[in-house]
Enzyme design. Structure first.
Site, PDB file in Angstrom:
ATOM      1  N   HIS A 229     -43.373 -65.255  67.239  1.00 29.29           N
ATOM      2  CA  HIS A 229     -44.364 -64.168  67.230  1.00 29.29           C
ATOM      3  C   HIS A 229     -45.761 -64.727  66.952  1.00 29.29           C
ATOM      4  O   HIS A 229     -46.231 -64.727  65.809  1.00 29.29           O
ATOM      5  CB  HIS A 229     -43.996 -63.117  66.173  1.00 29.29           C
ATOM      6  CG  HIS A 229     -42.795 -62.305  66.541  1.00 29.29           C
ATOM      7  ND1 HIS A 229     -42.882 -61.125  67.251  1.00 29.29           N
ATOM      8  CD2 HIS A 229     -41.477 -62.523  66.338  1.00 29.29           C
ATOM      9  CE1 HIS A 229     -41.666 -60.646  67.448  1.00 29.29           C
ATOM     10  NE2 HIS A 229     -40.796 -61.477  66.908  1.00 29.29           N
TER      11      HIS A 229
ATOM     12  N   CYS B  46     -40.729 -62.903  72.083  1.00 29.55           N
ATOM     13  CA  CYS B  46     -39.403 -62.659  71.523  1.00 29.55           C
ATOM     14  C   CYS B  46     -38.476 -62.066  72.583  1.00 29.55           C
ATOM     15  O   CYS B  46     -38.095 -62.755  73.512  1.00 29.55           O
ATOM     16  CB  CYS B  46     -39.506 -61.788  70.265  1.00 29.55           C
ATOM     17  SG  CYS B  46     -38.040 -61.868  69.207  1.00 29.55           S
TER      18      CYS B  46
ATOM     19  N   GLU C  26     -48.592 -63.529  67.493  1.00 28.28           N
ATOM     20  CA  GLU C  26     -49.556 -62.516  67.038  1.00 28.28           C
ATOM     21  C   GLU C  26     -49.731 -62.515  65.525  1.00 28.28           C
ATOM     22  O   GLU C  26     -50.781 -62.095  65.011  1.00 28.28           O
ATOM     23  CB  GLU C  26     -49.142 -61.113  67.526  1.00 28.28           C
ATOM     24  CG  GLU C  26     -47.913 -60.508  66.891  1.00 28.28           C
ATOM     25  CD  GLU C  26     -46.590 -60.884  67.526  1.00 28.28           C
ATOM     26  OE1 GLU C  26     -45.574 -60.201  67.269  1.00 28.28           O
ATOM     27  OE2 GLU C  26     -46.565 -61.884  68.277  1.00 28.28           O
TER      28      GLU C  26
END
EC number: 6.3.4.2
Length: 545
Positions: free
Chosen positions: A517, A383, A519
């Site tokens: 993102h 990001c 993750e």
């Protein structure tokens, strides 16, 4: 199991941060291991509509679902442990409930009735709990905060009512408490648990199972005492000891009989055998790694690691995939803005710059990125970490010395700017500087197209991906040509080719920046390919040093 789901309500007492979310996620995983389908939900008593505008220092990270909900970080635990994707309908707050009720009242939906906590607020909570459960055997609902919190009272009252309204044997109350050990007295104290249960019973809820968090094993005498004073079976007093890893928790709670006791409460005396092979394998890998890698995470909220909870876990998953232990070094970006990055980053096998908002710390992040690029250290930017990598390349490779982002003002040449419009399916979104901050970012899952032969296409093994976003600013595609000429490759774009999603440096051992993102989609049993690749590159780097 029957056609209608059974409900497990998880509450907490004594103190916060006992691990209710983790206990809920672990119990969900254990029920799955026995062949049941589960759904997990979170009831948050705070007045914010969602955590999207809350400071990471207050709340930790904001977890984002595929359908664009900004939610509590516990939903991340739920997804990581069960693999079941959460939705907008799995996290409710007092703020959202009240805003819905007030909108109905303004429309006249209540036909002149006085709008009250009971029944209007409690009915909304019950509707949320029971709505859209889908084809599942168990719905696990966790209530945020601790019993006795004034803002939690409507939620406890709604659950009390559900306990009476659901068919007999259709719900279970699991209460998580603390058993402190007083070292000077040499005793484990049961009184805080007794008081917490007393508080819960005064609301009208009798817990069926107690999960007692403690640093030491619970003596048999104390277990009997808790059972007697708290009006539960002795077998329903489950000890929850600290585990060496959160991924050891399902195995630990299974050994203590948590899932067996829950199923016995529902009358399942001979449940299907639990298949815990995947959790045993994960635990084995974490306990016996081949070596370790050191990852420097250069962020601006590093004093509270919960602000980067999903990143921490995704790095662990990357370690599982590569059979190494990941040692994270938290680096506050501001701290070395004036100094030499080598003093702080020397010895790191990989550098990760996570997302964030605002200008504070950004020059430190740019220094860290330059250090990773010039020293051939694996770099992963997420990001804001991608945007800073583009600005660093613009300044130091393409010669645009004043390259900056409009997020930080209009003093320089804005390579990164406010995203003003985009589409999702057939829906068009428009934003401006005056738009409310809450819920107005590009949120949720969006597709991207990967460039053939790129590092990321190789990592994913496909040329089309879908990843979750949460951002308001974007890299300006107009700078693509000048940046690619300088050595930065735009290797992932939105399907229409307008929004840059991924950049990489082909000549670097491993240098990737992503606007989304990744993750949020990583699981211990299914590590995200980019975290797998990043930790793999860091492992290689550690052996070169």
């Amino acid at each position: 199991m029957g056609s209608s789901p059974r409900y497990i309500f998880i509450t907490g007492g004594v103190v916060s941060s006992l691990g209710k979310g983790l206990a809920s996620a672990a119990l969900g995983a254990l029920l799955q291991a026995r062949g049941y389908k589960v759904r997990l939900r979170k009831l948050d008593p705070y007045l914010n509509v969602d955590p999207g505008t809350m400071s990471p220092y207050q709340h930790g990270e904001v977890y984002v679902t595929d359908d664009g909900a900004e939610t509590d970080l516990d939903l991340g635990h739920y997804e990581r442990f069960t693999g079941v994707s959460a939705t907008q309908g799995d996290n409710i707050t007092t703020g959202r409930i009240y805003s819905d009720i007030i909108a109905k009242e303004r429309r006249g939906d209540y036909l002149g009735a006085t709008v009250q906590v009971i029944p209007h607020v409690t009915n909304e909570i019950k509707n949320f709990v029971l709505s859209d459960a889908g084809d599942v055997d168990f719905v696990l609902c966790e209530v945020g905060g601790t019993v006795g919190d004034i803002e939690g009272l409507p939620f406890f009252e709604a659950l009390r009512q559900l306990g009476q309204e659901l068919p007999r044997g259709q719900c279970c109350f699991l209460h998580v408490t603390l058993l402190p050990y007083i070292a000077v007295a040499g005793e484990m104290k049961t009184k805080p648990t007794q008081h917490s249960v007393k508080e819960l019973r005064s609301i009208g809820i009798q817990p069926d199972i107690l999960l007692c968090r403690s640093e030491r094993p619970i003596p048999e005498g104390e277990r009997r005492k808790i059972a007697r004073f708290c009006n539960v079976r002795e077998s329903a007093v489950i000890q929850g000891l600290d585990a060496e890893s959160i991924y050891a928790v399902p195995l630990a709670y299974h050994k203590e009989g948590l899932d067996r006791e829950v199923l016995a409460h529902f009358g399942v005396e001979t449940p299907p055998k639990a298949d815990l092979a995947v959790w045993q394998e994960i635990h084995q890998t974490l306990s016996n790694p081949d070596g370790d890698v050191k990852i420097a995470v250069v962020g601006k909220y590093t004093v509270l690691p919960d602000a980067y909870k999903s990143i921490t876990e995704a790095l662990v998953h990357g370690g599982i995939a590569n059979n190494v232990k990941v040692r994270i070094r938290w680096v506050e970006a501001e701290d070395f803005e004036a100094g030499n990055p080598e003093d702080v980053l020397k010895g790191a096998n990989g550098i990760l710059v996570p997302g964030g908002f605002g200008e504070r710390g950004t020059e430190g992040k740019i220094k860290a990125i330059q250090y990773a690029r010039e020293k051939d250290i694996p770099y992963f930017g997420i990001c804001l970490g991608m945007q800073m990598a583009v600005i660093e390349a613009a300044r130091n490779l393409a010669g645009i010395k004043t390259a900056s982002s409009s997020e930080f003002g209009d003093d320089g040449e804005n390579i990164v700017g406010l995203m003003t419009e985009w589409t999702r399916g057939n829906e068009r979104f428009e934003r401006s500087n005056t738009t409310d901050l809450g819920g107005t970012m590009r949120l949720g899952a969006y597709p991207a197209r990967l460039e053939t032969g790129s590092l990321v296409a190789e990592a994913y093994g496909v040329d089309q991906i879908s990843e979750r976003h949460r951002h308001r600013y974007e890299v300006n595609i107009d700078y693509r040509a000048v940046l690619e000429e300088a050595g930065l490759r735009f290797s992932g774009l939105s399907p229409d080719g307008v929004l840059p999603e991924i950049v990489e440096i082909p000549t670097h051992p491993w240098f990737v920046g992503v606007q989304f993102h990744p993750e949020l989609k990583s699981r211990p049993f299914d590590p995200h390919p980019l975290f797998d690749g990043f930790i793999g590159a860091a492992k290689t780097q550690s052996r070169l040093v």
